[in-house]
Design a protein around this motif. Structure first.
Motif, PDB file in Angstrom:
ATOM      1  N   LEU A  22      26.861  29.196  38.762  1.00  0.00           N
ATOM      2  CA  LEU A  22      27.048  30.699  38.432  1.00  0.00           C
ATOM      3  C   LEU A  22      27.379  30.719  39.947  1.00  0.00           C
ATOM      4  CD1 LEU A  22      23.530  31.659  36.978  1.00  0.00           C
ATOM      5  CD2 LEU A  22      25.929  32.206  36.159  1.00  0.00           C
ATOM      6  N   HIS A  23      28.558  32.691  39.578  1.00  0.00           N
ATOM      7  CA  HIS A  23      28.914  32.332  41.297  1.00  0.00           C
ATOM      8  C   HIS A  23      28.759  34.278  41.312  1.00  0.00           C
ATOM      9  CE1 HIS A  23      32.373  33.157  38.736  1.00  0.00           C
ATOM     10  NE2 HIS A  23      32.540  31.992  38.490  1.00  0.00           N
ATOM     11  N   LEU A  24      29.466  34.868  42.560  1.00  0.00           N
ATOM     12  CA  LEU A  24      29.520  35.890  42.495  1.00  0.00           C
ATOM     13  C   LEU A  24      30.406  36.752  41.697  1.00  0.00           C
ATOM     14  CD1 LEU A  24      28.503  38.419  44.554  1.00  0.00           C
ATOM     15  CD2 LEU A  24      31.353  37.402  45.785  1.00  0.00           C
ATOM     16  N   GLU A 118      44.928  28.261  29.208  1.00  0.00           N
ATOM     17  CA  GLU A 118      44.611  28.195  30.343  1.00  0.00           C
ATOM     18  C   GLU A 118      44.005  27.017  30.311  1.00  0.00           C
ATOM     19  OE1 GLU A 118      42.720  32.116  32.338  1.00  0.00           O
ATOM     20  OE2 GLU A 118      44.665  33.030  32.209  1.00  0.00           O
ATOM     21  N   LYS A 119      42.701  27.508  29.950  1.00  0.00           N
ATOM     22  CA  LYS A 119      41.479  26.011  29.976  1.00  0.00           C
ATOM     23  C   LYS A 119      42.554  25.001  29.505  1.00  0.00           C
ATOM     24  CE  LYS A 119      37.632  28.662  30.903  1.00  0.00           C
ATOM     25  NZ  LYS A 119      35.740  28.472  30.319  1.00  0.00           N
ATOM     26  N   ALA A 120      42.825  24.592  28.491  1.00  0.00           N
ATOM     27  CA  ALA A 120      43.508  23.473  27.797  1.00  0.00           C
ATOM     28  C   ALA A 120      44.545  22.922  28.599  1.00  0.00           C
ATOM     29  CB  ALA A 120      44.430  24.011  26.368  1.00  0.00           C
ATOM     30  N   GLU A 154      36.614  41.295  33.305  1.00  0.00           N
ATOM     31  CA  GLU A 154      37.387  41.566  32.113  1.00  0.00           C
ATOM     32  C   GLU A 154      38.079  40.770  31.667  1.00  0.00           C
ATOM     33  OE1 GLU A 154      39.500  44.730  32.808  1.00  0.00           O
ATOM     34  OE2 GLU A 154      41.189  43.623  31.921  1.00  0.00           O
ATOM     35  N   ASP A 155      38.255  39.310  32.014  1.00  0.00           N
ATOM     36  CA  ASP A 155      38.943  37.866  31.479  1.00  0.00           C
ATOM     37  C   ASP A 155      38.226  37.763  29.997  1.00  0.00           C
ATOM     38  OD1 ASP A 155      35.752  37.973  32.995  1.00  0.00           O
ATOM     39  OD2 ASP A 155      36.380  35.601  32.181  1.00  0.00           O
ATOM     40  N   GLN A 156      36.904  38.586  29.715  1.00  0.00           N
ATOM     41  CA  GLN A 156      36.752  38.471  27.924  1.00  0.00           C
ATOM     42  C   GLN A 156      36.985  39.845  27.529  1.00  0.00           C
ATOM     43  OE1 GLN A 156      35.436  35.815  26.975  1.00  0.00           O
ATOM     44  NE2 GLN A 156      35.555  35.206  28.395  1.00  0.00           N
ATOM     45  N   ARG A 201      36.905  42.074  37.927  1.00  0.00           N
ATOM     46  CA  ARG A 201      37.705  40.420  37.867  1.00  0.00           C
ATOM     47  C   ARG A 201      37.482  39.502  39.302  1.00  0.00           C
ATOM     48  NH1 ARG A 201      40.590  38.166  34.410  1.00  0.00           N
ATOM     49  NH2 ARG A 201      42.645  36.245  35.407  1.00  0.00           N
ATOM     50  N   VAL A 202      36.965  39.598  39.653  1.00  0.00           N
ATOM     51  CA  VAL A 202      36.190  38.493  41.494  1.00  0.00           C
ATOM     52  C   VAL A 202      36.778  37.627  41.399  1.00  0.00           C
ATOM     53  CG1 VAL A 202      35.339  37.909  43.142  1.00  0.00           C
ATOM     54  CG2 VAL A 202      33.938  39.882  41.199  1.00  0.00           C
ATOM     55  N   MET A 203      38.232  37.517  42.851  1.00  0.00           N
ATOM     56  CA  MET A 203      38.875  36.458  42.565  1.00  0.00           C
ATOM     57  C   MET A 203      38.689  35.155  43.984  1.00  0.00           C
ATOM     58  SD  MET A 203      40.748  37.990  40.012  1.00  0.00           S
ATOM     59  CE  MET A 203      42.898  37.048  40.488  1.00  0.00           C
ATOM     60  N   ARG A 210      44.114  34.175  41.057  1.00  0.00           N
ATOM     61  CA  ARG A 210      43.729  33.428  40.274  1.00  0.00           C
ATOM     62  C   ARG A 210      41.886  33.949  40.413  1.00  0.00           C
ATOM     63  NH1 ARG A 210      43.517  27.592  42.966  1.00  0.00           N
ATOM     64  NH2 ARG A 210      41.851  27.528  41.530  1.00  0.00           N
ATOM     65  N   LYS A 211      41.096  34.221  39.307  1.00  0.00           N
ATOM     66  CA  LYS A 211      39.979  34.773  39.142  1.00  0.00           C
ATOM     67  C   LYS A 211      38.749  33.383  40.270  1.00  0.00           C
ATOM     68  CE  LYS A 211      37.966  32.740  34.692  1.00  0.00           C
ATOM     69  NZ  LYS A 211      36.558  33.423  34.255  1.00  0.00           N
ATOM     70  N   MET A 212      37.994  34.027  40.599  1.00  0.00           N
ATOM     71  CA  MET A 212      37.154  33.045  40.694  1.00  0.00           C
ATOM     72  C   MET A 212      35.885  32.361  39.216  1.00  0.00           C
ATOM     73  SD  MET A 212      33.201  33.964  43.055  1.00  0.00           S
ATOM     74  CE  MET A 212      34.184  34.945  44.865  1.00  0.00           C
ATOM     75  N   SER A 213      36.039  31.288  39.893  1.00  0.00           N
ATOM     76  CA  SER A 213      35.499  30.396  38.333  1.00  0.00           C
ATOM     77  C   SER A 213      34.284  29.177  38.310  1.00  0.00           C
ATOM     78  CB  SER A 213      36.756  30.024  37.451  1.00  0.00           C
ATOM     79  OG  SER A 213      37.365  28.322  37.269  1.00  0.00           O
ATOM     80  N   LYS A 214      33.738  28.605  37.149  1.00  0.00           N
ATOM     81  CA  LYS A 214      32.369  28.391  37.941  1.00  0.00           C
ATOM     82  C   LYS A 214      33.437  26.575  38.400  1.00  0.00           C
ATOM     83  CE  LYS A 214      29.527  30.442  35.322  1.00  0.00           C
ATOM     84  NZ  LYS A 214      30.404  30.153  33.866  1.00  0.00           N
ATOM     85  N   SER A 215      34.620  26.388  37.528  1.00  0.00           N
ATOM     86  CA  SER A 215      35.069  25.570  37.547  1.00  0.00           C
ATOM     87  C   SER A 215      35.698  24.842  38.595  1.00  0.00           C
ATOM     88  CB  SER A 215      35.763  24.736  35.864  1.00  0.00           C
ATOM     89  OG  SER A 215      36.299  26.390  35.746  1.00  0.00           O
ATOM     90  N   ASP A 216      36.518  26.034  39.224  1.00  0.00           N
ATOM     91  CA  ASP A 216      37.770  25.206  40.127  1.00  0.00           C
ATOM     92  C   ASP A 216      36.931  24.152  41.071  1.00  0.00           C
ATOM     93  OD1 ASP A 216      39.348  27.099  41.703  1.00  0.00           O
ATOM     94  OD2 ASP A 216      38.869  25.691  43.334  1.00  0.00           O
TER      95      ASP A 216
HETATM   96  N1  AQP Z   1      36.161  35.843  38.192  1.00  0.00           N
HETATM   97  C1  AQP Z   1      35.146  36.863  37.469  1.00  0.00           C
HETATM   98  N2  AQP Z   1      35.102  38.198  37.501  1.00  0.00           N
HETATM   99  C2  AQP Z   1      34.489  38.610  36.881  1.00  0.00           C
HETATM  100  N3  AQP Z   1      33.958  38.285  35.721  1.00  0.00           N
HETATM  101  C3  AQP Z   1      33.657  37.164  35.691  1.00  0.00           C
HETATM  102  N4  AQP Z   1      33.412  36.298  35.200  1.00  0.00           N
HETATM  103  C4  AQP Z   1      33.558  35.464  35.032  1.00  0.00           C
HETATM  104  N5  AQP Z   1      34.319  35.468  35.869  1.00  0.00           N
HETATM  105  C5  AQP Z   1      34.404  36.668  36.414  1.00  0.00           C
HETATM  106  C6  AQP Z   1      32.489  37.091  33.996  1.00  0.00           C
HETATM  107  O1  AQP Z   1      31.409  36.788  33.515  1.00  0.00           O
HETATM  108  C7  AQP Z   1      30.013  36.639  32.486  1.00  0.00           C
HETATM  109  C8  AQP Z   1      29.964  34.995  32.270  1.00  0.00           C
HETATM  110  O2  AQP Z   1      30.969  34.052  32.258  1.00  0.00           O
HETATM  111  P1  AQP Z   1      31.002  32.766  31.121  1.00  0.00           P
HETATM  112  O3  AQP Z   1      29.535  31.920  32.139  1.00  0.00           O
HETATM  113  O4  AQP Z   1      30.573  32.667  30.054  1.00  0.00           O
HETATM  114  O5  AQP Z   1      32.398  32.245  31.693  1.00  0.00           O
HETATM  115  P2  AQP Z   1      33.423  32.315  31.845  1.00  0.00           P
HETATM  116  O6  AQP Z   1      34.110  33.828  32.182  1.00  0.00           O
HETATM  117  O7  AQP Z   1      34.786  30.760  31.991  1.00  0.00           O
HETATM  118  O8  AQP Z   1      33.604  31.942  33.442  1.00  0.00           O
HETATM  119  P3  AQP Z   1      34.006  30.697  34.412  1.00  0.00           P
HETATM  120  O9  AQP Z   1      33.309  31.303  35.661  1.00  0.00           O
HETATM  121  O10 AQP Z   1      35.402  31.385  34.524  1.00  0.00           O
HETATM  122  O11 AQP Z   1      33.731  29.483  33.936  1.00  0.00           O
HETATM  123  P4  AQP Z   1      35.064  27.935  34.131  1.00  0.00           P
HETATM  124  O12 AQP Z   1      35.152  27.816  35.804  1.00  0.00           O
HETATM  125  O13 AQP Z   1      33.846  27.411  33.391  1.00  0.00           O
HETATM  126  O14 AQP Z   1      35.777  28.867  33.364  1.00  0.00           O
HETATM  127  C9  AQP Z   1      31.206  37.027  31.399  1.00  0.00           C
HETATM  128  O15 AQP Z   1      31.464  37.724  30.618  1.00  0.00           O
HETATM  129  C10 AQP Z   1      32.791  36.780  32.329  1.00  0.00           C
HETATM  130  O16 AQP Z   1      33.470  37.398  31.923  1.00  0.00           O
END
Ligand code: AQP
Length: 349
Positions: A22-24, A118-120, A154-156, A201-203, A210-216
């Protein structure tokens, strides 16, 4: 009273996947919004474990990560007594409604979803079918509770638009039985996305495009909620920037993605605007700004990380909270699912 026979009451729903790290971005884009909305709305916050398994999860890790997201919710200020905190797989209505929505949503709609692409990635043939229909499950998560507002990053946004399209199509397809059941103006509300503030949208700290991501793969690309002050300082010190000092106005960030990201993070953590941050730091070199940002991030996140660790030490209590939340979630979802089945024409006892 049935939903559309009276004016819809606001209800907030959102979820976070228990996929570790879980990230910022999750914190600023979603969890801080969840906390703020508690004052004015009835809220359901869900650990979306059914979504997590669209990509393979080690079962032991999944259970641990589910408890960790629950702990993060509570440590950040979500009150599981006043609001509902639960894990998705304990309420089977999510999967049942998702099936109905699989039959409402069109393949053409799903083909436009950028997150799936992106994920596939290139190996699309090998992606799970679940990953493809993920947005239909997300629509079910929200609409199972007739939720009206959905705080997300924003990504959702695109998935939320799809959820609205699904609600609208269901309301149209079944207009006759919906009217017969006494609902005016549709059975499902069209949920509103809540995407607000300076850090939607935290990068990635190493690549501002690229967005900050759990799976990086690299942990240096993100700040985890459980990072200690030293780890946070190191990651921010090493974050990519450019050679110019910070601009004095937000317009000056437009062509500088890394600078824009760090200023947005500062603003999000300080609960202020990018403009206000630049009033204090415009003209400063990154070295000075990064030092202040590291201090602020540690001051905000370290107490949360500590509280998460304390809560995680008592998994029985976390499971009790999830169980209680699931029971209360069922109480809202079950009548809505039952009515959905009547509308579709399913016989039930
Ligand atoms: N980088 C981000 N900046 C702002 N909001 C973000 N969220 C995710 N990444 C960012 C928001 O966090 C909520 C939960 O996200 P999630 O766990 O459902 O999955 P995700 O969007 O796929 O998040 P990750 O961290 O990027 O996971 P992976 O790496 O597995 O794809 C959501 O409201 C999301 O918008």
């Amino acid at each position: 009273m049935q939903r559309a026979k009276t004016k819809t009451k606001t209800r907030v729903f959102s979820g976070v996947q228990p996929t570790g790290n879980l990230h910022l971005g999750n914190y600023l884009g979603a969890i801080t919004k969840f906390v703020a909305l508690q004052a004015e709305h009835d809220c359901l916050y869900c650990v979306v474990d059914l979504h997590a398994i669209t990509v393979f999860q080690d079962p032991d890790e999944l259970a641990k990560n589910t408890r960790e997201v629950t702990a993060a919710f509570i440590a950040s200020g979500i009150d599981p007594g006043r609001h509902i905190v639960f894990n998705q797989s304990q309420v089977s209505g999510h999967a049942e409604l998702a099936w109905i929505f699989n039959c409402v949503a069109r393949i053409g709609w799903l083909n436009r979803m950028t997150q799936f692409k992106e994920k596939a990635g290139k190996d699309r043939e090998n992606a799970s079918a679940g990953l493809y229909v993920y947005p239909n499950l997300m629509a079910a998560d929200i609409l199972l509770y007739h939720a009206t507002h959905v705080p997300v990053g924003e990504d959702q946004k695109q998935h939320l638009e799809l959820a609205r399209d699904i609600a609208q199509k269901f309301n149209n397809d079944f207009a006759k039985t919906i009217a017969r059941e006494g609902y005016e103006g549709g059975f499902f509300p069209l949920p509103e996305p809540l995407i607000t503030g300076p850090a939607t949208r935290v990068m990635n700290l190493r690549d501002g495009t690229r967005k900050m991501s759990k799976s990086d793969e690299s942990d240096m690309t993100r700040i985890n909620l459980t990072d200690d002050a030293d780890a946070i300082a190191k990651k921010i010190r090493k974050a990519k920037t450019d050679p110019e000092p910070l601009p004095s106005e937000a317009k000056g960030l437009e062509t500088r993605p890394e600078a824009d990201n760090l200023v947005g993070i500062f603003a999000g953590l300080a609960e202020t605007s990018k403009e206000a941050v630049l009033r204090d730091f415009g003209g400063s070199p990154f070295s000075k700004f990064k030092e202040a940002l590291a201090e602020l991030a540690a001051a905000k996140l370290n107490p949360i990380g500590e509280e998460m660790r304390r809560l995680m030490a008592d998994p029985v209590e976390i499971d009790r909270i999830l169980d209680d939340g699931a029971r209360r979630a069922h109480a809202i979802a079950d009548p809505i699912l039952a009515k959905t089945k009547d509308i579709v024409g399913f016989i039930r006892s």
